[in-house]
Design a protein around this motif. Structure first.
Motif, PDB file in Angstrom:
ATOM      1  N   VAL A  42       1.195  -0.986   0.187  1.00 12.27           N
ATOM      2  CA  VAL A  42       0.231   0.386  -0.612  1.00 12.27           C
ATOM      3  C   VAL A  42       1.162   1.707   0.165  1.00 12.27           C
ATOM      4  CG1 VAL A  42      -1.811   1.140   1.177  1.00 12.27           C
ATOM      5  CG2 VAL A  42      -1.879  -1.339   1.279  1.00 12.27           C
ATOM      6  N   VAL A  43       1.727   0.660   0.590  1.00 16.34           N
ATOM      7  CA  VAL A  43       2.980   2.538   1.073  1.00 16.34           C
ATOM      8  C   VAL A  43       3.342   2.115  -0.275  1.00 16.34           C
ATOM      9  CG1 VAL A  43       4.887   3.306   2.242  1.00 16.34           C
ATOM     10  CG2 VAL A  43       3.291   2.079   3.600  1.00 16.34           C
ATOM     11  N   LYS A  44       4.217   1.554  -1.584  1.00 15.75           N
ATOM     12  CA  LYS A  44       4.409   1.940  -2.807  1.00 15.75           C
ATOM     13  C   LYS A  44       3.242   2.209  -3.286  1.00 15.75           C
ATOM     14  CE  LYS A  44       7.627   0.374  -5.808  1.00 15.75           C
ATOM     15  NZ  LYS A  44       7.003   1.647  -6.394  1.00 15.75           N
ATOM     16  N   ALA A  45       2.092   1.586  -3.492  1.00 12.85           N
ATOM     17  CA  ALA A  45       1.022   2.186  -5.017  1.00 12.85           C
ATOM     18  C   ALA A  45       0.791   3.393  -4.649  1.00 12.85           C
ATOM     19  CB  ALA A  45       0.057   1.548  -4.156  1.00 12.85           C
ATOM     20  N   LEU A  46       1.042   3.563  -2.694  1.00 16.14           N
ATOM     21  CA  LEU A  46       0.461   5.764  -2.837  1.00 16.14           C
ATOM     22  C   LEU A  46       1.943   6.303  -3.394  1.00 16.14           C
ATOM     23  CD1 LEU A  46      -1.161   5.532   1.045  1.00 16.14           C
ATOM     24  CD2 LEU A  46      -1.468   6.801  -0.893  1.00 16.14           C
ATOM     25  N   GLN A  47       3.257   6.355  -3.094  1.00 15.87           N
ATOM     26  CA  GLN A  47       4.211   6.487  -2.931  1.00 15.87           C
ATOM     27  C   GLN A  47       3.960   6.727  -5.102  1.00 15.87           C
ATOM     28  OE1 GLN A  47       7.741   6.001  -0.323  1.00 15.87           O
ATOM     29  NE2 GLN A  47       6.894   4.587  -1.417  1.00 15.87           N
ATOM     30  N   ASP A  48       3.613   6.128  -5.868  1.00 13.02           N
ATOM     31  CA  ASP A  48       3.432   5.534  -7.509  1.00 13.02           C
ATOM     32  C   ASP A  48       2.716   6.823  -7.245  1.00 13.02           C
ATOM     33  OD1 ASP A  48       5.615   4.117  -7.083  1.00 13.02           O
ATOM     34  OD2 ASP A  48       4.232   1.834  -7.686  1.00 13.02           O
ATOM     35  N   LYS A  49       1.582   6.622  -7.008  1.00 13.38           N
ATOM     36  CA  LYS A  49       0.096   7.454  -7.267  1.00 13.38           C
ATOM     37  C   LYS A  49      -0.051   9.145  -6.760  1.00 13.38           C
ATOM     38  CE  LYS A  49      -3.533   5.180  -7.827  1.00 13.38           C
ATOM     39  NZ  LYS A  49      -4.540   5.702  -9.071  1.00 13.38           N
ATOM     40  N   LEU A  50       1.595   9.064  -5.845  1.00 14.28           N
ATOM     41  CA  LEU A  50       2.330  10.985  -5.581  1.00 14.28           C
ATOM     42  C   LEU A  50       2.930  11.062  -5.906  1.00 14.28           C
ATOM     43  CD1 LEU A  50       1.708  10.573  -1.597  1.00 14.28           C
ATOM     44  CD2 LEU A  50      -0.346  12.016  -3.082  1.00 14.28           C
ATOM     45  N   GLY A  51       3.789  10.489  -6.618  1.00  8.18           N
ATOM     46  CA  GLY A  51       5.558  10.342  -6.976  1.00  8.18           C
ATOM     47  C   GLY A  51       6.271  11.215  -6.141  1.00  8.18           C
ATOM     48  N   GLU A  52       6.027  11.229  -4.818  1.00  7.86           N
ATOM     49  CA  GLU A  52       6.964  11.216  -4.012  1.00  7.86           C
ATOM     50  C   GLU A  52       7.085  10.254  -2.827  1.00  7.86           C
ATOM     51  OE1 GLU A  52       6.565  15.070  -1.897  1.00  7.86           O
ATOM     52  OE2 GLU A  52       4.775  15.244  -3.124  1.00  7.86           O
ATOM     53  N   THR A  53       8.437  10.599  -1.929  1.00  7.75           N
ATOM     54  CA  THR A  53       8.335   9.357  -0.656  1.00  7.75           C
ATOM     55  C   THR A  53       7.737   9.779   0.558  1.00  7.75           C
ATOM     56  OG1 THR A  53      10.649   9.465  -1.428  1.00  7.75           O
ATOM     57  CG2 THR A  53      10.460   8.258   0.845  1.00  7.75           C
ATOM     58  N   ILE A  54       7.193   8.979   0.823  1.00  8.57           N
ATOM     59  CA  ILE A  54       6.184   8.658   2.081  1.00  8.57           C
ATOM     60  C   ILE A  54       7.167   8.237   3.448  1.00  8.57           C
ATOM     61  CG2 ILE A  54       4.144   8.211   3.622  1.00  8.57           C
ATOM     62  CD1 ILE A  54       3.283   7.256   0.861  1.00  8.57           C
ATOM     63  N   LEU A  55       7.521   8.989   4.802  1.00 10.25           N
ATOM     64  CA  LEU A  55       8.300   8.543   5.579  1.00 10.25           C
ATOM     65  C   LEU A  55       7.086   7.709   6.057  1.00 10.25           C
ATOM     66  CD1 LEU A  55      10.000   8.425   7.723  1.00 10.25           C
ATOM     67  CD2 LEU A  55       9.449  10.472   8.845  1.00 10.25           C
ATOM     68  N   VAL A  56       7.682   6.541   6.644  1.00  7.60           N
ATOM     69  CA  VAL A  56       7.154   5.729   7.553  1.00  7.60           C
ATOM     70  C   VAL A  56       7.679   5.552   8.537  1.00  7.60           C
ATOM     71  CG1 VAL A  56       5.383   2.789   8.206  1.00  7.60           C
ATOM     72  CG2 VAL A  56       5.739   4.417   6.053  1.00  7.60           C
ATOM     73  N   PRO A  57       7.523   6.021   9.719  1.00  2.62           N
ATOM     74  CA  PRO A  57       8.846   5.486  11.219  1.00  2.62           C
ATOM     75  C   PRO A  57       8.416   4.362  12.053  1.00  2.62           C
ATOM     76  CG  PRO A  57       6.309   6.775  11.573  1.00  2.62           C
ATOM     77  CD  PRO A  57       5.869   6.773  10.424  1.00  2.62           C
ATOM     78  N   GLY A  58       9.380   3.540  12.201  1.00  2.00           N
ATOM     79  CA  GLY A  58       8.902   2.170  13.042  1.00  2.00           C
ATOM     80  C   GLY A  58       7.911   2.259  14.166  1.00  2.00           C
ATOM     81  N   GLU A  59       6.961   3.789  14.607  1.00  2.00           N
ATOM     82  CA  GLU A  59       5.707   4.330  15.454  1.00  2.00           C
ATOM     83  C   GLU A  59       5.114   4.134  15.010  1.00  2.00           C
ATOM     84  OE1 GLU A  59       9.737   5.659  17.606  1.00  2.00           O
ATOM     85  OE2 GLU A  59       9.218   5.431  15.573  1.00  2.00           O
ATOM     86  N   ALA A  60       4.713   3.698  13.770  1.00  2.00           N
ATOM     87  CA  ALA A  60       3.654   4.611  12.780  1.00  2.00           C
ATOM     88  C   ALA A  60       2.374   4.404  13.596  1.00  2.00           C
ATOM     89  CB  ALA A  60       4.084   3.939  11.455  1.00  2.00           C
ATOM     90  N   GLN A  61       2.257   2.628  14.182  1.00  2.00           N
ATOM     91  CA  GLN A  61       0.653   2.392  14.554  1.00  2.00           C
ATOM     92  C   GLN A  61       0.130   2.919  16.430  1.00  2.00           C
ATOM     93  OE1 GLN A  61       0.508  -2.159  14.204  1.00  2.00           O
ATOM     94  NE2 GLN A  61      -1.646  -1.652  15.285  1.00  2.00           N
ATOM     95  N   LEU A  62       1.809   3.919  16.533  1.00  2.00           N
ATOM     96  CA  LEU A  62       1.680   4.478  17.864  1.00  2.00           C
ATOM     97  C   LEU A  62       1.186   5.491  18.222  1.00  2.00           C
ATOM     98  CD1 LEU A  62       4.361   2.151  19.710  1.00  2.00           C
ATOM     99  CD2 LEU A  62       2.028   1.568  20.136  1.00  2.00           C
ATOM    100  N   CYS A  63       1.386   5.895  16.726  1.00  2.00           N
ATOM    101  CA  CYS A  63       1.127   7.883  16.903  1.00  2.00           C
ATOM    102  C   CYS A  63       0.274   8.458  17.382  1.00  2.00           C
ATOM    103  CB  CYS A  63       1.195   8.529  15.195  1.00  2.00           C
ATOM    104  SG  CYS A  63       1.806   9.903  14.437  1.00  2.00           S
ATOM    105  N   GLY A  64      -0.754   8.018  17.106  1.00  2.00           N
ATOM    106  CA  GLY A  64      -2.561   8.219  17.801  1.00  2.00           C
ATOM    107  C   GLY A  64      -2.142   8.401  20.140  1.00  2.00           C
ATOM    108  N   ALA A  65      -1.809   7.137  20.405  1.00  2.00           N
ATOM    109  CA  ALA A  65      -1.244   7.174  20.984  1.00  2.00           C
ATOM    110  C   ALA A  65       0.164   8.110  21.876  1.00  2.00           C
ATOM    111  CB  ALA A  65      -0.674   5.878  21.798  1.00  2.00           C
ATOM    112  N   LEU A  66       1.136   8.587  20.622  1.00  2.00           N
ATOM    113  CA  LEU A  66       2.342   8.901  21.410  1.00  2.00           C
ATOM    114  C   LEU A  66       1.522  10.512  21.657  1.00  2.00           C
ATOM    115  CD1 LEU A  66       4.792   9.538  21.436  1.00  2.00           C
ATOM    116  CD2 LEU A  66       5.139   9.680  19.227  1.00  2.00           C
ATOM    117  N   GLY A  67       0.563  10.681  21.153  1.00  2.00           N
ATOM    118  CA  GLY A  67       0.362  11.858  20.443  1.00  2.00           C
ATOM    119  C   GLY A  67      -0.482  12.408  21.767  1.00  2.00           C
ATOM    120  N   ALA A  68      -1.178  11.671  22.537  1.00  2.00           N
ATOM    121  CA  ALA A  68      -1.990  11.331  23.287  1.00  2.00           C
ATOM    122  C   ALA A  68      -1.842  12.371  25.054  1.00  2.00           C
ATOM    123  CB  ALA A  68      -2.672  10.187  23.633  1.00  2.00           C
ATOM    124  N   ALA A  69      -0.039  11.011  24.751  1.00  2.00           N
ATOM    125  CA  ALA A  69       1.011  10.915  25.824  1.00  2.00           C
ATOM    126  C   ALA A  69       1.808  12.250  25.646  1.00  2.00           C
ATOM    127  CB  ALA A  69       2.218   9.830  26.158  1.00  2.00           C
TER     128      ALA A  69
END
Length: 549
Positions: free
Chosen positions: A517-544
């Motif tokens: 999905v990330v590769k497909a999105l990058q192909d559609k946008l024509g730009e690189t997308i940063l995917v951090p190791g904590e991607a799935q924790l991002c909401g909880a991280l923001g709350a903290a």
């Protein structure tokens, strides 16, 4: 008391009905479903039209006055006339201009209405009663625009159901400037009774907040509002046009919402409204400062698929985290995730000074000192992980969000997918089950495709049928998965375009772990997308981070 004349449109001549001593009542439909309407109306009738039909048929209403300012009222009239059984059913024609000729046309309509009302009641028109009602309307403060801090609700009819949700979630007064709200006659009642009907026709046509269907629309904007929420209804083109006009000339924070006049998807609606309020600087909860500061805080993100928890120390460093399935109970899932994060950090619950919750279950899990929407929390977490990012792409289990940030990490705008599961983690999960694969297997196979396969339907159910057909035709699974990934990417890119998002991009949420999905999105946008190791924790991280702040 006589049965009232029910009405829907603010151009209904309710003061004229007072002249016949008839009680009037506005129809405010909020049906649970369209069981009745779907059997007698076209499937592409807008949600408001179906809601009115559902209310009239379901409640056995016998007297209804419609105004054809909106085409859907013509359709309602046709359906009800065909069904029969109405004691009084009248469709009044309304001009879309306010010149002398149009006032004369509306005056003729009032005379036609008077004849029908005389037949219904056996009474003659009482001029004094009509004038008194007209004067009372002028003296009523009503739902007019205000100089005090407020939010303007504009667009298509929302009704008391939407207004109540807004007023509970927006944390600022809400002014109803929709097509059925803010009915104010600005023209005083005349002293020359010989021209009463013509003057009244002019007063109706020159209301302060005209309908979008009118060719004169001065007064629909409110430059004093802190923010504007534009409400649209599916299949209602005119208020889609209004949103486009507002967006093109936006000098105020603007949020678009769409409903179908039913209570469905109220949770997602509240999230959008609360997040919009947060972008306006309106806070729902202010945490009380405590004497004891242990140096540790926690954030809990209660999502539809997983519940995530993050523990931070006073330096803002992650010392513990957990990602667990939400399960059947949000509260139990939050407690388990928080306990797992504490165990990971080698801490006890007493070591935590503050807990902030986010996600759909944020207000029901009872584990926090405050709750903040996932829109604001993902923005906070994403800015922490990548300060240069300007657009956050968050694809979770239940919804997709695109959040546009400024250089300080504040939310400029955001859009969310509609109440369909298309393009979400749930969509991919169902496709994986159909293909008897795990999500990690889908992620890997989606990178090794050879032939383009188009999944034409974004509906989860119909897309599953397409996948089954492709499997039956011996289409390689890698090609099918790539087609699914491209369909998710197309849906997400449309959200990015709607939001005005630009790079650098960062991706968060569970679907960020899907390389295809990330590769497909990058192909559609024509730009690189940063995917951090904590991607799935991002909401909880923001709350903290909010808890730390």
């Amino acid at each position: 008391m006589a049965e009232p004349i029910w009405y829907v449109c603010k151009y209904t001549p309710i003061e004229w009905l007072d002249g016949f001593g008839l009680p009037v009542q506005r129809l405010d439909p909020a049906p649970v479903s369209f069981e009745c309407a779907d059997t007698c109306a076209h499937p592409n009738l807008c949600g408001y039209g179906k809601a009115v039909l559902e209310e009239v048929i379901g409640k056995g209403i016998k007297r209804l006055l419609l105004v054809d300012c909106c085409d859907v009222c013509r359709r309602i009239y046709d359906v009800l006339r065909e069904r029969g059984g109405m004691e009084f059913l009248f469709l009044m024609s309304l001009p879309h201009k306010n010149g002398h000729a149009e006032c004369a046309l509306l005056e003729w309509e009032l005379q036609r209405l008077s004849l029908e009302l005389s037949r219904l009641t056996g009474r003659s028109f009482n001029t004094k009663k009509a004038l008194d009602a007209w004067q009372q309307n002028l003296q009523a403060v009503g739902n007019t625009f205000s100089n005090a801090p407020h939010i303007l609700l504009t667009g298509a009819h929302g009704g008391s159901l939407l207004l109540e949700t807004l007023r509970q979630s927006a944390l600022l007064p809400v002014i109803d400037g929709t097509c059925t709200g803010c009915r104010v006659l600005s023209t005083p009642a005349p002293t020359n009774l010989n021209a009463l009907s013509l003057d009244y026709a002019g007063a109706l046509l020159n209301q302060k907040n005209p309908c979008m269907r009118m060719q004169f629309r001065q007064g629909r904007t409110d430059p004093t509002a802190a923010g504007v929420i534009c409400h649209t209804v599916k299949f209602c083109d005119y208020y889609g046009f209004q949103y486009r006009e507002l967006k093109q000339n936006a000098n105020q924070p603007l949020l678009k919402i769409e409903t179908d006049c039913t209570p469905q998807s109220s949770g997602q609606l509240r999230t959008r409204i609360e997040a919009f309020s947060e972008t306006l600087g309106v806070k729902k909860t202010v945490m009380t400062r405590r004497d004891r500061d242990t140096g540790y805080v926690a954030g809990v993100d209660s999502g539809s698929a997983s519940t995530d928890a993050v523990i931070l120390n006073r330096d803002g460093k992650i010392v513990g985290s957990a990602i667990l399935p939400t399960g059947a109970g949000a509260a139990a899932g939050a407690e388990k995730a928080l306990a797992a994060a504490l165990e990971n950090a080698h801490l006890t619950r007493e070591a935590i000074s503050y807990v902030v919750t986010t996600g759909y279950g944020r207000e029901t899990i009872g584990a926090g000192d405050a709750s903040i929407t996932e829109i604001t929390c993902h923005a906070k977490g994403a800015h922490y992980l990548s300060p240069q990012a300007r657009t956050v792409i968050d694809i979770g289990g239940q919804d997709s969000k695109v959040i546009v940030l400024d250089d300080q990490g504040h939310v400029i705008s955001f859009v969310m997918n509609d109440k369909c599961a298309a393009g979400t983690g749930r969509f991919l999960d169902m496709m994986a089950r159909t293909m008897e694969l795990t999500l990690p297997q889908m992620s890997d196979k989606g990178l090794h495709w050879k032939h383009e396969v188009t999944i034409s339907s974004m509906c989860t159910v119909f897309a599953e049928s397409e996948v089954v057909s492709l499997i039956a035709n011996n289409t390689p699974p890698e090609d099918i998965i790539h087609g699914l990934n491209m369909s998710v990417a197309a849906k997400t890119v449309s959200l990015i375009r709607r939001s005005g998002g630009k790079g650098p991009y960062i991706m968060t949420g569970g679907v960020a772990q899907n390389d295809g999905v990330v590769k497909a999105l990058q192909d559609k946008l024509g730009e690189t997308i940063l995917v951090p190791g904590e991607a799935q924790l991002c909401g909880a991280l923001g709350a903290a981070l909010f808890a730390l702040k």
